[in-house]
Write a protein that holds these residues in place. Sequence first.
Motif, mmCIF file in Angstrom:
data_model
loop_
_atom_site.group_PDB
_atom_site.id
_atom_site.type_symbol
_atom_site.label_atom_id
_atom_site.label_comp_id
_atom_site.label_asym_id
_atom_site.label_seq_id
_atom_site.Cartn_x
_atom_site.Cartn_y
_atom_site.Cartn_z
ATOM 1 N N LEU A 1 0.814 -1.213 0.000
ATOM 2 C CA LEU A 1 0.000 0.000 0.000
ATOM 3 C C LEU A 1 0.853 1.271 0.000
ATOM 4 O O LEU A 1 0.588 2.190 -0.792
ATOM 5 C CB LEU A 1 -0.954 -0.017 1.200
ATOM 6 N N PRO A 2 1.893 1.392 0.827
ATOM 7 C CA PRO A 2 2.745 2.602 0.730
ATOM 8 C C PRO A 2 3.431 2.735 -0.629
ATOM 9 O O PRO A 2 3.591 3.846 -1.142
ATOM 10 C CB PRO A 2 3.767 2.400 1.854
ATOM 11 N N LYS A 3 3.821 1.584 -1.224
ATOM 12 C CA LYS A 3 4.452 1.644 -2.543
ATOM 13 C C LYS A 3 3.468 2.135 -3.604
ATOM 14 O O LYS A 3 3.830 2.913 -4.492
ATOM 15 C CB LYS A 3 4.986 0.265 -2.938
ATOM 16 N N ALA A 4 2.213 1.673 -3.514
ATOM 17 C CA ALA A 4 1.206 2.104 -4.487
ATOM 18 C C ALA A 4 0.952 3.607 -4.374
ATOM 19 O O ALA A 4 0.816 4.318 -5.381
ATOM 20 C CB ALA A 4 -0.091 1.327 -4.279
ATOM 21 N N ILE A 5 0.898 4.098 -3.142
ATOM 22 C CA ILE A 5 0.676 5.534 -2.948
ATOM 23 C C ILE A 5 1.880 6.328 -3.461
ATOM 24 O O ILE A 5 1.732 7.368 -4.116
ATOM 25 C CB ILE A 5 0.402 5.835 -1.466
ATOM 26 N N ALA A 6 3.101 5.835 -3.186
ATOM 27 C CA ALA A 6 4.307 6.527 -3.670
ATOM 28 C C ALA A 6 4.354 6.534 -5.193
ATOM 29 O O ALA A 6 4.735 7.534 -5.817
ATOM 30 C CB ALA A 6 5.551 5.854 -3.098
ATOM 31 N N SER A 7 3.955 5.409 -5.820
ATOM 32 C CA SER A 7 3.929 5.348 -7.284
ATOM 33 C C SER A 7 2.909 6.328 -7.852
ATOM 34 O O SER A 7 3.160 6.996 -8.862
ATOM 35 C CB SER A 7 3.611 3.921 -7.732
ATOM 36 N N THR A 8 1.754 6.431 -7.195
ATOM 37 C CA THR A 8 0.736 7.388 -7.639
ATOM 38 C C THR A 8 1.240 8.818 -7.502
ATOM 39 O O THR A 8 0.994 9.669 -8.365
ATOM 40 C CB THR A 8 -0.551 7.198 -6.824
ATOM 41 N N GLN A 9 1.966 9.105 -6.423
ATOM 42 C CA GLN A 9 2.547 10.436 -6.251
ATOM 43 C C GLN A 9 3.557 10.749 -7.358
ATOM 44 O O GLN A 9 3.581 11.866 -7.887
ATOM 45 C CB GLN A 9 3.224 10.537 -4.880
ATOM 46 N N THR A 10 4.373 9.756 -7.711
ATOM 47 C CA THR A 10 5.354 9.961 -8.786
ATOM 48 C C THR A 10 4.662 10.254 -10.112
ATOM 49 O O THR A 10 5.050 11.168 -10.857
ATOM 50 C CB THR A 10 6.251 8.724 -8.921
ATOM 51 N N GLY A 11 3.616 9.470 -10.431
ATOM 52 C CA GLY A 11 2.885 9.706 -11.677
ATOM 53 C C GLY A 11 2.203 11.056 -11.700
ATOM 54 O O GLY A 11 2.217 11.758 -12.720
ATOM 55 N N ALA A 12 1.604 11.445 -10.570
ATOM 56 C CA ALA A 12 0.945 12.754 -10.504
ATOM 57 C C ALA A 12 1.958 13.880 -10.649
ATOM 58 O O ALA A 12 1.687 14.898 -11.300
ATOM 59 C CB ALA A 12 0.186 12.880 -9.183
ATOM 60 N N LYS A 13 3.147 13.692 -10.058
ATOM 61 C CA LYS A 13 4.182 14.719 -10.169
ATOM 62 C C LYS A 13 4.662 14.853 -11.611
ATOM 63 O O LYS A 13 4.848 15.969 -12.119
ATOM 64 C CB LYS A 13 5.354 14.370 -9.254
#
Length: 464
Positions: free
Chosen positions: A232-244
Amino acid sequence: MPPTDSLLSLESTVCDLGRYHLQVEVGLSCAEIWPILNQYPKLPGVVLLRQGQWYGMIPRLPLMELMLRSHLEGNLKTLTLAIAHSYHPQMPLCMAAETPILTAAQQALRRSLPDQSAPIVVQESTGDYSLLDAHELNVAHWQLRGIEVQSRYERTQIHMIRHDKMANLGRLVDGVAHEILDPVGFIWGNLSHIADYTEQLLQVVAAYRQQGALLPEMGLDEEELDYLQQDLPKAIASTQTGAKRLKNLASSLQNFCHMDEVYPKPADLHEALDSLVLLVNSRLNGEVHLTRTYGHLPPLTCHIGQLNQVFITLLLQFVDELLSDVAHRSVAANLATALPSQAIAPPMPDISITTQVLSPSDRHQPTWTSREQDSFEAWIQATAHAQAIAPSAQRWISIQVSRNGAPWTAAQHQELANALASDRWHQPLALSHRMIAAHGGCLRWRSPHRDGVGAAFEVLLPLV
């Protein structure tokens, strides 16, 4: 012979105009010429030859006046063309039949006022001589001037339509980028809170697991819960990277399409270059490496939209060259039946962007070529005068875009020089040169660039 009508263009030459062909020997009597002049009232004059070689020319009006006076005196039959020419010995304007009409008209207008109406001698490709009526040339000249004005007007209209189309497209893309940035901003702003909330919830789950009371109610075994806590933390971090990335891409697109103001404003060139690199990355496909080496640059007062267009043109020029080279090598590798075991793999295609502030001692670099190469020192003097400083105290910003790979061939050098020398607006390099010149700068290039390979462009902008 009378002039013939023909459709004229800006490339038309004197041979496209009607000319009069009358060549006679100087020993001929004027009485023998009299009937010819009466038969052809528009004949502007007579070309004189001596044993088939050029001797001179007599305009119609002086010749007719002399023959009329001799006729009244009763000695017309004894008056030869050689004697008549001695009364009018001026050297006429001569030109080749391949001379452009616009050039011929300019030469004719440089004549003295009494000679403005005199016919022009035209040397044909066969070696013979003919006469061109000055009035005929003037009419053709004004026709071509009208065509030139109409052509310039049409080019201006096309340029205005194209400029308006690009401006509308820029506003449209700017609006789309703005619409993308709004929801991305919501996502980006909320993701940090979601990450905090998730971390707190996972801490609560970990506390319940220590008590052993949560697992039967959730229906999850130990392995599933461990995976959930790790993923779950990895998925959120990946989503943050894509949004950035999406936010940066939309911001870069918005900056690139931003319309310049009427007056120049201070801008950060490094920020502009970073935005362009982000846009160009989609063309690289992992096959071309791009490096940036930035020096310390102060803000530059400029039209940043124009400079963005210049930099993207230079970058795409090298991207296309390197990708073409990669494609050729790939085809050659596929066609090769066997490769030597000791063959050395070619280096990774690389584009480098280097910025720095140049001092006066760095200006003498003879290996560079520019459209102003014959007057580079004059350009330095002019830009220094515009800044109201001495050339020795002048500084300017250097933005160098270079690549490795094969150097340009002689044909590519000539093609580049022709593109930069062109005044056509559809030539990207010519347009880039104009934009740089409008900023008081200079565009230079060289190939090979380093160690006998590569190529480079350098944009020099005066630092005010």
